[in-house]
Design a protein around this motif. Sequence first.
Motif, PDB file in Angstrom:
ATOM      1  N   LEU A 399       0.868  -1.183   0.000  1.00  7.43           N
ATOM      2  CA  LEU A 399       0.000   0.000   0.000  1.00  7.43           C
ATOM      3  C   LEU A 399       0.900   1.228   0.000  1.00  7.43           C
ATOM      4  O   LEU A 399       1.722   1.396   0.906  1.00  7.43           O
ATOM      5  CB  LEU A 399      -0.910   0.012   1.235  1.00  7.43           C
ATOM      6  N   ARG A 400       0.758   2.063  -1.009  1.00  4.47           N
ATOM      7  CA  ARG A 400       1.588   3.268  -1.095  1.00  4.47           C
ATOM      8  C   ARG A 400       0.695   4.495  -1.033  1.00  4.47           C
ATOM      9  O   ARG A 400      -0.241   4.640  -1.835  1.00  4.47           O
ATOM     10  CB  ARG A 400       2.410   3.264  -2.381  1.00  4.47           C
ATOM     11  N   SER A 405       0.561   8.944  -5.576  1.00  5.20           N
ATOM     12  CA  SER A 405      -0.559   8.004  -5.564  1.00  5.20           C
ATOM     13  C   SER A 405      -1.696   8.479  -6.457  1.00  5.20           C
ATOM     14  O   SER A 405      -2.075   9.657  -6.445  1.00  5.20           O
ATOM     15  CB  SER A 405      -1.089   7.826  -4.141  1.00  5.20           C
ATOM     16  N   GLY A 406      -2.267   7.550  -7.212  1.00  6.57           N
ATOM     17  CA  GLY A 406      -3.519   7.820  -7.905  1.00  6.57           C
ATOM     18  C   GLY A 406      -4.648   7.737  -6.901  1.00  6.57           C
ATOM     19  O   GLY A 406      -4.744   6.765  -6.141  1.00  6.57           O
ATOM     20  N   TRP A 407      -5.491   8.745  -6.868  1.00  8.99           N
ATOM     21  CA  TRP A 407      -6.486   8.829  -5.796  1.00  8.99           C
ATOM     22  C   TRP A 407      -7.464   7.664  -5.817  1.00  8.99           C
ATOM     23  O   TRP A 407      -7.774   7.087  -4.771  1.00  8.99           O
ATOM     24  CB  TRP A 407      -7.239  10.159  -5.892  1.00  8.99           C
ATOM     25  N   GLU A 408      -7.978   7.310  -6.977  1.00  8.27           N
ATOM     26  CA  GLU A 408      -8.970   6.236  -7.024  1.00  8.27           C
ATOM     27  C   GLU A 408      -8.334   4.881  -6.708  1.00  8.27           C
ATOM     28  O   GLU A 408      -8.936   4.040  -6.044  1.00  8.27           O
ATOM     29  CB  GLU A 408      -9.651   6.214  -8.390  1.00  8.27           C
ATOM     30  N   GLU A 409      -7.127   4.660  -7.195  1.00  9.48           N
ATOM     31  CA  GLU A 409      -6.438   3.399  -6.893  1.00  9.48           C
ATOM     32  C   GLU A 409      -6.176   3.275  -5.394  1.00  9.48           C
ATOM     33  O   GLU A 409      -6.369   2.211  -4.791  1.00  9.48           O
ATOM     34  CB  GLU A 409      -5.125   3.318  -7.667  1.00  9.48           C
ATOM     35  N   ALA A 410      -5.718   4.381  -4.768  1.00  8.24           N
ATOM     36  CA  ALA A 410      -5.458   4.344  -3.328  1.00  8.24           C
ATOM     37  C   ALA A 410      -6.747   4.113  -2.545  1.00  8.24           C
ATOM     38  O   ALA A 410      -6.766   3.356  -1.565  1.00  8.24           O
ATOM     39  CB  ALA A 410      -4.794   5.647  -2.892  1.00  8.24           C
ATOM     40  N   ARG A 411      -7.829   4.742  -2.979  1.00  9.10           N
ATOM     41  CA  ARG A 411      -9.126   4.510  -2.325  1.00  9.10           C
ATOM     42  C   ARG A 411      -9.503   3.031  -2.386  1.00  9.10           C
ATOM     43  O   ARG A 411      -9.962   2.444  -1.402  1.00  9.10           O
ATOM     44  CB  ARG A 411     -10.210   5.342  -3.017  1.00  9.10           C
ATOM     45  N   ALA A 412      -9.336   2.453  -3.569  1.00  9.55           N
ATOM     46  CA  ALA A 412      -9.701   1.047  -3.737  1.00  9.55           C
ATOM     47  C   ALA A 412      -8.865   0.149  -2.832  1.00  9.55           C
ATOM     48  O   ALA A 412      -9.386  -0.795  -2.217  1.00  9.55           O
ATOM     49  CB  ALA A 412      -9.536   0.645  -5.200  1.00  9.55           C
ATOM     50  N   ARG A 413      -7.565   0.432  -2.727  1.00  8.92           N
ATOM     51  CA  ARG A 413      -6.694  -0.395  -1.885  1.00  8.92           C
ATOM     52  C   ARG A 413      -7.073  -0.238  -0.417  1.00  8.92           C
ATOM     53  O   ARG A 413      -7.056  -1.218   0.350  1.00  8.92           O
ATOM     54  CB  ARG A 413      -5.233   0.011  -2.102  1.00  8.92           C
ATOM     55  N   LEU A 414      -7.385   0.981   0.013  1.00 11.59           N
ATOM     56  CA  LEU A 414      -7.772   1.195   1.412  1.00 11.59           C
ATOM     57  C   LEU A 414      -9.084   0.491   1.722  1.00 11.59           C
ATOM     58  O   LEU A 414      -9.246  -0.098   2.803  1.00 11.59           O
ATOM     59  CB  LEU A 414      -7.895   2.694   1.696  1.00 11.59           C
ATOM     60  N   THR A 415     -10.022   0.554   0.797  1.00 12.27           N
ATOM     61  CA  THR A 415     -11.337  -0.056   1.020  1.00 12.27           C
ATOM     62  C   THR A 415     -11.230  -1.566   1.202  1.00 12.27           C
ATOM     63  O   THR A 415     -12.058  -2.179   1.903  1.00 12.27           O
ATOM     64  CB  THR A 415     -12.270   0.273  -0.157  1.00 12.27           C
ATOM     65  N   GLU A 416     -10.207  -2.173   0.621  1.00 11.55           N
ATOM     66  CA  GLU A 416     -10.015  -3.621   0.758  1.00 11.55           C
ATOM     67  C   GLU A 416      -9.556  -4.025   2.160  1.00 11.55           C
ATOM     68  O   GLU A 416      -9.683  -5.186   2.541  1.00 11.55           O
ATOM     69  CB  GLU A 416      -8.969  -4.101  -0.259  1.00 11.55           C
ATOM     70  N   LEU A 417      -9.021  -3.060   2.924  1.00 10.73           N
ATOM     71  CA  LEU A 417      -8.498  -3.398   4.254  1.00 10.73           C
ATOM     72  C   LEU A 417      -9.627  -3.473   5.273  1.00 10.73           C
ATOM     73  O   LEU A 417     -10.600  -2.710   5.196  1.00 10.73           O
ATOM     74  CB  LEU A 417      -7.475  -2.344   4.690  1.00 10.73           C
ATOM     75  N   GLY A 419     -11.884  -2.732   8.387  1.00 11.76           N
ATOM     76  CA  GLY A 419     -12.076  -1.581   9.259  1.00 11.76           C
ATOM     77  C   GLY A 419     -12.021  -0.236   8.555  1.00 11.76           C
ATOM     78  O   GLY A 419     -12.119   0.800   9.218  1.00 11.76           O
ATOM     79  N   PHE A 420     -11.879  -0.237   7.235  1.00 17.91           N
ATOM     80  CA  PHE A 420     -11.824   1.017   6.497  1.00 17.91           C
ATOM     81  C   PHE A 420     -13.161   1.288   5.821  1.00 17.91           C
ATOM     82  O   PHE A 420     -13.455   0.779   4.739  1.00 17.91           O
ATOM     83  CB  PHE A 420     -10.696   0.994   5.455  1.00 17.91           C
ATOM     84  N   GLY A 421     -13.991   2.100   6.485  1.00 14.84           N
ATOM     85  CA  GLY A 421     -15.265   2.496   5.920  1.00 14.84           C
ATOM     86  C   GLY A 421     -15.140   3.773   5.110  1.00 14.84           C
ATOM     87  O   GLY A 421     -14.043   4.339   4.974  1.00 14.84           O
ATOM     88  N   PRO A 422     -16.254   4.279   4.586  1.00 16.37           N
ATOM     89  CA  PRO A 422     -16.212   5.480   3.737  1.00 16.37           C
ATOM     90  C   PRO A 422     -15.593   6.692   4.416  1.00 16.37           C
ATOM     91  O   PRO A 422     -14.838   7.440   3.790  1.00 16.37           O
ATOM     92  CB  PRO A 422     -17.692   5.714   3.401  1.00 16.37           C
ATOM     93  N   TRP A 423     -15.893   6.917   5.715  1.00 16.97           N
ATOM     94  CA  TRP A 423     -15.360   8.109   6.378  1.00 16.97           C
ATOM     95  C   TRP A 423     -13.830   8.060   6.431  1.00 16.97           C
ATOM     96  O   TRP A 423     -13.164   9.032   6.081  1.00 16.97           O
ATOM     97  CB  TRP A 423     -15.913   8.226   7.801  1.00 16.97           C
ATOM     98  N   THR A 424     -13.271   6.931   6.869  1.00 17.30           N
ATOM     99  CA  THR A 424     -11.813   6.828   6.993  1.00 17.30           C
ATOM    100  C   THR A 424     -11.135   6.954   5.636  1.00 17.30           C
ATOM    101  O   THR A 424     -10.133   7.657   5.497  1.00 17.30           O
ATOM    102  CB  THR A 424     -11.424   5.488   7.648  1.00 17.30           C
ATOM    103  N   VAL A 425     -11.686   6.293   4.634  1.00 19.23           N
ATOM    104  CA  VAL A 425     -11.089   6.352   3.299  1.00 19.23           C
ATOM    105  C   VAL A 425     -11.107   7.780   2.765  1.00 19.23           C
ATOM    106  O   VAL A 425     -10.106   8.273   2.227  1.00 19.23           O
ATOM    107  CB  VAL A 425     -11.827   5.403   2.336  1.00 19.23           C
ATOM    108  N   GLY A 434      -4.678  14.487  -0.774  1.00 15.19           N
ATOM    109  CA  GLY A 434      -4.858  15.819  -1.346  1.00 15.19           C
ATOM    110  C   GLY A 434      -5.949  15.915  -2.379  1.00 15.19           C
ATOM    111  O   GLY A 434      -5.961  16.860  -3.175  1.00 15.19           O
ATOM    112  N   ASP A 435      -6.907  14.982  -2.402  1.00 13.41           N
ATOM    113  CA  ASP A 435      -8.002  15.047  -3.364  1.00 13.41           C
ATOM    114  C   ASP A 435      -8.922  16.217  -3.003  1.00 13.41           C
ATOM    115  O   ASP A 435      -9.570  16.201  -1.952  1.00 13.41           O
ATOM    116  CB  ASP A 435      -8.782  13.725  -3.342  1.00 13.41           C
ATOM    117  N   PRO A 436      -9.021  17.247  -3.867  1.00  7.54           N
ATOM    118  CA  PRO A 436      -9.840  18.418  -3.525  1.00  7.54           C
ATOM    119  C   PRO A 436     -11.332  18.145  -3.568  1.00  7.54           C
ATOM    120  O   PRO A 436     -12.128  18.976  -3.140  1.00  7.54           O
ATOM    121  CB  PRO A 436      -9.441  19.441  -4.596  1.00  7.54           C
TER     122      PRO A 436
END
Length: 499
Positions: A399-400, A405-417, A419-425, A434-436
Motif C-alpha cells: 500500500l503506497r 498516488s492515484g487517488w482512485e487506486e489508493a481509495r480502492a486499496r484502502l477499502t479492501e483493508l 475496518g476502512f469504511g467510507p469516512w476513513t477512506v 490531497g483530493d480536492p
Amino acid sequence: MHTDAERCVRAVQSKDARFDGWFYTAVLTTRIYCRPSCPVVPPKPENMRFYPSAAACQQEGFRACKRCRPDSSPGSPEWNQRADLVARAMRLIADGVVDRDGVPGLATRLGYSTRQVERQLLAELGAGPLALARAQRAQTARLLIETTTLPMAEIAFAAGFSSIRTFNDTVREVFALAPGELRERAPRSRRNAAASATPGVLSLRLPFRAPLNPDNLFGHLIATAVPGVEEWRDGAYRRTLRLPYGHGVVALAPAPDHIACRLSLTDMRDLTIAISRCRRMLDLDADPVAVDGQLSADPLLAPLVAKAPGRRVPRTVDEAEFAVRAVLGQQVSTAAARTHAARLVAAHGEPIDDPDGDLTHLFPAPQALAALDPEALALPRSRRATLTTLVRHLADGSLRLGVESGWEEARARLTELPGFGPWTVDVIAMRALGDPDAFLPTDLGIRRAAQELGLPHTPAALTARAAAWRPWRAYAVQYLWATDGHPINSIPANNSIPA
C-alpha cells in the motif's frame, strides 16, 4: 492557461497576482521572464510570449526577472487538483525525487516508462523532468545564497547540483549573476539576518494566493496536534519532519501576505522537500478565487464563504502518518485520538533534540510499527486489527500513500483493508492524498451543519446536492465544519492546545 494569449495579456496588464504560478511571461526584447504581477511597466503584447513553467522559459534562453522573482511564485494549483500522470510527476519533482533517484526513479514511482514521462511533461509544460528539476535546484540555490552564509560549495550540493561548475553555470544562466553577486544584491536586512542565524536554521516566507483564512487551517493542526511531534508555541505551529537525508523541525506562523517559516534541518539537502511538504500541508498552492466562486453559487453556502473566504484544506507532511492517525481517531474524540497517537510516539518514535521547544520525537515510520504487539494497544480489538493490517501493508510497500498516488487506486486499496469504511477512506483521500473533491457525507459534524443550513442531511441526499460543488467538495467540508464551535475552527490565543 498559457495558450489563451488574450487572457494572459489582460492578466499581465492588470498585474493580477491571482495568476502568479499559473503561467510565466517572457519578453522578447529583454529576454527576461516574469510573473504576471511583475511591478514593471508591462511590455507591448506583441513582445510577450507565455509559458507554462519557469523551466520552459529557461530552456528558451530567458532569464528570471530580478524585480518580481518569478521563481518564488506560488506553485500552479493544477498539480494539487489533478491525479493524472503529469500532476503526480510534478508533485514528485517538487519532492526532489529526480535529484535523489534520477528520471528512471521518477518513472518507476509513477509506473510508466521514462520515455512516456518525458513526452507528457514536455507536451504540457514545455520542459522535461531534468529541466523542471534544474529550475527547482536554481530556486533552492538562490534561497540558500540569499538567506544563509553557507559557503557556495555547500550550497551547490545542498541544492542538488552534482558539481560546483554546474551550480555556477546554472545560477549565471537563470539569474544573469554569479552566485557571489546574487548574495551581494540580497537586501541588507536579509544578509544581516543570515549572518546572525543559527547554523542549519533558515527563515523563509512562503507565498500564497489571497485570500487565505488561517483559522480552520491552523486551528485543525493545533487541535489535533500529537504531543512530542507537534505543538503551538509563540504564535507558531511547530512540528518534527522525517526527511530523506535526516530530520527537521519547522515553525509556521500566519502573516497577512505570507506564511512565516522557520526551518531547522540536520541536512541542508532536505530543504527542497521540507518546503514542498510544508506548502502541501498548508494547501498554499490552492486557487481560492476558483474554489470560493463555485461554492458561492450555492445560495446556502454563499453566506459562509462571504463571511470567511479563502479557507484551505489542512493536509499533512507524511501520508502514512496521517493514515495511522486516521485509524486511531475512528469513533473517538479529538483528545482521545491525540492520546492514542502520543502513546505510539513515546513507545516507537525516534527521539530528537529541540532546543527551542518541547518537541521530542519523529512520528514512528510504518517499519517501526510493523512489529507492534496488538495486545499493547489500548484500543478495541477490531481497531487493533485495522491498525496492524494498515502498518503491515505500508511497511511492505503493498500500500503506497505518497504524492505520486492515484487517488482512485489508493481509495480502492484502502477499502479492501478491514475496518476502512467510507469516512476513513475519504478523510485520508482529503487530507493525506490531497483530493480536492473528497467528501464526508457520513461525518456527524457535516450532517449537523447541513441540517442547520437547510441542506439535505442524510448521506445520500447530501451527496446528491453536493454534486454542484465539484470538484471542490473538500473545501465545502471546511466551510461546513466552520459552523461549529469546535476548537479545530480557531487559533488559540495562547500556547495551550485545546483538550
